[in-house]
Scaffold this motif. Structure first.
Motif, mmCIF file in Angstrom:
data_model
loop_
_atom_site.group_PDB
_atom_site.id
_atom_site.type_symbol
_atom_site.label_atom_id
_atom_site.label_comp_id
_atom_site.label_asym_id
_atom_site.label_seq_id
_atom_site.Cartn_x
_atom_site.Cartn_y
_atom_site.Cartn_z
ATOM 1 N N ARG A 120 0.862 -1.195 0.000
ATOM 2 C CA ARG A 120 0.000 0.000 0.000
ATOM 3 C C ARG A 120 0.898 1.244 0.000
ATOM 4 O O ARG A 120 0.807 2.082 0.917
ATOM 5 C CB ARG A 120 -0.955 -0.016 1.193
ATOM 6 C CG ARG A 120 -0.296 -0.392 2.515
ATOM 7 C CD ARG A 120 -1.246 -0.375 3.695
ATOM 8 N NE ARG A 120 -0.498 -0.513 4.938
ATOM 9 C CZ ARG A 120 -1.007 -0.289 6.136
ATOM 10 N NH1 ARG A 120 -2.254 0.088 6.275
ATOM 11 N NH2 ARG A 120 -0.263 -0.435 7.234
ATOM 12 N N PRO A 121 1.745 1.394 -0.998
ATOM 13 C CA PRO A 121 2.769 2.452 -0.978
ATOM 14 C C PRO A 121 2.224 3.870 -1.017
ATOM 15 O O PRO A 121 2.898 4.806 -0.589
ATOM 16 C CB PRO A 121 3.606 2.152 -2.230
ATOM 17 C CG PRO A 121 2.675 1.414 -3.132
ATOM 18 C CD PRO A 121 1.819 0.581 -2.223
ATOM 19 N N GLY A 122 0.997 4.023 -1.506
ATOM 20 C CA GLY A 122 0.441 5.366 -1.611
ATOM 21 C C GLY A 122 -0.237 5.881 -0.362
ATOM 22 O O GLY A 122 -0.695 7.025 -0.333
ATOM 23 N N LEU A 123 -0.304 5.076 0.698
ATOM 24 C CA LEU A 123 -1.077 5.468 1.874
ATOM 25 C C LEU A 123 -0.268 6.204 2.930
ATOM 26 O O LEU A 123 -0.827 6.623 3.946
ATOM 27 C CB LEU A 123 -1.752 4.242 2.501
ATOM 28 C CG LEU A 123 -2.780 3.526 1.627
ATOM 29 C CD1 LEU A 123 -3.618 2.594 2.476
ATOM 30 C CD2 LEU A 123 -3.666 4.504 0.887
ATOM 31 N N ASP A 124 1.015 6.338 2.728
ATOM 32 C CA ASP A 124 1.839 7.143 3.631
ATOM 33 C C ASP A 124 2.626 8.147 2.800
ATOM 34 O O ASP A 124 3.809 7.946 2.510
ATOM 35 C CB ASP A 124 2.800 6.252 4.439
ATOM 36 C CG ASP A 124 2.124 5.595 5.617
ATOM 37 O OD1 ASP A 124 1.503 6.324 6.418
ATOM 38 O OD2 ASP A 124 2.194 4.362 5.738
ATOM 39 N N PRO A 125 1.978 9.225 2.392
ATOM 40 C CA PRO A 125 2.667 10.229 1.578
ATOM 41 C C PRO A 125 3.945 10.703 2.277
ATOM 42 O O PRO A 125 3.916 11.103 3.432
ATOM 43 C CB PRO A 125 1.644 11.361 1.480
ATOM 44 C CG PRO A 125 0.322 10.695 1.677
ATOM 45 C CD PRO A 125 0.580 9.594 2.653
ATOM 46 N N GLY A 126 5.047 10.600 1.575
ATOM 47 C CA GLY A 126 6.314 10.986 2.183
ATOM 48 C C GLY A 126 7.023 9.843 2.874
ATOM 49 O O GLY A 126 8.170 9.971 3.281
ATOM 50 N N GLY A 127 6.337 8.711 3.040
ATOM 51 C CA GLY A 127 6.970 7.549 3.631
ATOM 52 C C GLY A 127 7.163 7.635 5.129
ATOM 53 O O GLY A 127 6.763 8.600 5.784
ATOM 54 N N LEU A 128 7.788 6.595 5.690
ATOM 55 C CA LEU A 128 8.079 6.511 7.116
ATOM 56 C C LEU A 128 9.592 6.493 7.327
ATOM 57 O O LEU A 128 10.353 6.191 6.396
ATOM 58 C CB LEU A 128 7.435 5.249 7.708
ATOM 59 C CG LEU A 128 5.897 5.226 7.694
ATOM 60 C CD1 LEU A 128 5.379 3.871 8.165
ATOM 61 C CD2 LEU A 128 5.308 6.348 8.527
ATOM 62 N N PRO A 129 10.053 6.797 8.538
ATOM 63 C CA PRO A 129 11.496 6.957 8.755
ATOM 64 C C PRO A 129 12.314 5.673 8.747
ATOM 65 O O PRO A 129 13.534 5.730 8.609
ATOM 66 C CB PRO A 129 11.575 7.643 10.124
ATOM 67 C CG PRO A 129 10.282 7.348 10.798
ATOM 68 C CD PRO A 129 9.269 7.242 9.711
ATOM 69 N N SER A 130 11.669 4.501 8.913
ATOM 70 C CA SER A 130 12.450 3.266 8.955
ATOM 71 C C SER A 130 11.624 2.089 8.459
ATOM 72 O O SER A 130 10.383 2.121 8.491
ATOM 73 C CB SER A 130 12.928 2.972 10.378
ATOM 74 O OG SER A 130 11.847 2.569 11.201
ATOM 75 N N ALA A 131 12.306 1.040 8.022
ATOM 76 C CA ALA A 131 11.635 -0.182 7.592
ATOM 77 C C ALA A 131 10.917 -0.843 8.763
ATOM 78 O O ALA A 131 9.827 -1.399 8.604
ATOM 79 C CB ALA A 131 12.645 -1.138 6.972
ATOM 80 N N ASP A 132 11.524 -0.791 9.942
ATOM 81 C CA ASP A 132 10.897 -1.395 11.125
ATOM 82 C C ASP A 132 9.550 -0.740 11.435
ATOM 83 O O ASP A 132 8.603 -1.420 11.849
ATOM 84 C CB ASP A 132 11.831 -1.281 12.340
ATOM 85 C CG ASP A 132 12.987 -2.259 12.289
ATOM 86 O OD1 ASP A 132 12.907 -3.222 11.493
ATOM 87 O OD2 ASP A 132 13.975 -2.054 13.018
ATOM 88 N N GLU A 133 9.483 0.567 11.251
ATOM 89 C CA GLU A 133 8.222 1.258 11.527
ATOM 90 C C GLU A 133 7.149 0.832 10.521
ATOM 91 O O GLU A 133 5.976 0.664 10.878
ATOM 92 C CB GLU A 133 8.421 2.771 11.486
ATOM 93 C CG GLU A 133 7.195 3.535 11.971
ATOM 94 C CD GLU A 133 7.493 4.981 12.309
ATOM 95 O OE1 GLU A 133 6.521 5.746 12.468
ATOM 96 O OE2 GLU A 133 8.675 5.348 12.421
ATOM 97 N N VAL A 134 7.542 0.648 9.266
ATOM 98 C CA VAL A 134 6.602 0.161 8.260
ATOM 99 C C VAL A 134 6.046 -1.198 8.674
ATOM 100 O O VAL A 134 4.839 -1.442 8.628
ATOM 101 C CB VAL A 134 7.289 0.054 6.880
ATOM 102 C CG1 VAL A 134 6.364 -0.658 5.885
ATOM 103 C CG2 VAL A 134 7.661 1.428 6.355
ATOM 104 N N LEU A 135 6.929 -2.102 9.090
ATOM 105 C CA LEU A 135 6.505 -3.443 9.482
ATOM 106 C C LEU A 135 5.627 -3.422 10.725
ATOM 107 O O LEU A 135 4.695 -4.225 10.863
ATOM 108 C CB LEU A 135 7.738 -4.323 9.712
ATOM 109 C CG LEU A 135 8.591 -4.588 8.465
ATOM 110 C CD1 LEU A 135 9.840 -5.370 8.833
ATOM 111 C CD2 LEU A 135 7.788 -5.321 7.400
#
Length: 264
Positions: free
Chosen positions: A129-144
């Motif tokens: 769901r790459p479009g649901l966090d505009p600008g992304g998150l600071p780390s891969a761990d936070e994404v998970l």
């Protein structure tokens, strides 16, 4: 001897049912097979057209599940940019039943997607769901971490639904060659990087689409025998196609396949 056509209703004839109908009269095009009340738990998913169905159901007082709610002080426009209040969980657009089945299998612990996190310019994105966090998150761990919470809510919402509404949107998708993982967008368009050795274009046919959705239905009914399904086909044309066909031809193919599956 009378012809069988002599006893048919006016709706069986093009002239009386269509040609002579007032331009703004929708006609008797749809006969419901099931009834839906305002107590039943309704879960919505699918392409962007499903957003409109869910919104209208909520507006008219039906019990549409929101498994990942956001404070009402946040305006809809901002909430929608981050995937809230669009569907019954924050999964964004699900264009194919293959992706839908994959999501439920992941939420049930039966599947782990390849490359779950994509990166772009030092920011990290959920590849599903790459479009649901505009600008992304600071780390891969936070994404998970966010995804683990999301999957828990998906499982709860799906398993407890009385009615599952799904809008078929596309037959085209991008998949991970080695594992078959389905992505909602082409790698590299929002985040990640495209590699022709890693990813492949997939245009599903009738047999594949039908198998994916009926397989999903069987899984749902094994958990919840009372669940019913309402399926629709999005009327929205393809924005772009990677099939090599003219986009209008590709759209006709896609919608024809999806409509045939819904009819079946």
């Amino acid at each position: 001897m009378a012809s069988p056509y002599d006893t048919l209703p006016p709706t069986a004839f093009w002239k009386s049912a269509v040609q002579d109908r007032a331009p703004l009269d929708p006609g008797a095009l749809y006969t419901p097979r099931i009834s839906v009340n305002r107590v039943q738990r309704i879960v919505t998913a699918g392409s962007c057209f499903a957003q409109h169905i869910g919104r209208e159901l909520r507006r008219t007082g039906f019990n549409v599940v929101d498994a990942e709610p956001l404070s009402s002080v946040i305006p809809d426009r901002l909430a929608n940019d981050y995937g809230y209040r669009l569907y019954s969980a924050r999964y964004g657009n699900i264009y194919t039943p293959a992706q839908l089945a994959q999501l439920y299998n992941e939420a049930s612990g039966r599947f782990t997607p390849a490359e779950p996190v994509w990166e772009k310019d030092g920011r990290f994105y959920d590849a599903q769901r790459p479009g649901l966090d505009p600008g992304g998150l600071p780390s891969a761990d936070e994404v998970l971490h966010h995804r683990a919470h999301h999957l828990k809510q998906v499982k709860s919402a799906f398993d407890s639904a009385d009615l599952f509404v799904f809008t078929f949107g596309l037959t085209e998708a991008w998949v991970h060659k080695a594992t078959g993982t389905v992505y909602p967008t082409c790698p590299g368009t929002i985040a990640g990087q495209f590699d022709a050795d890693t990813y492949a274009f997939k245009n599903y046919d009738v047999v594949e689409v039908l198998a994916a959705f009926t397989g999903f239905m069987k899984q749902m009914r094994a958990v919840n025998k009372r669940m019913r399904f309402l399926v629709t086909v999005s009327p929205v044309p393809l924005t772009a196609t990677a099939s090599g066909q003219h986009v209008e031809v590709a759209t006709v193919y896609s919608k024809s396949v999806l409509r045939a599956v819904c009819g079946k």
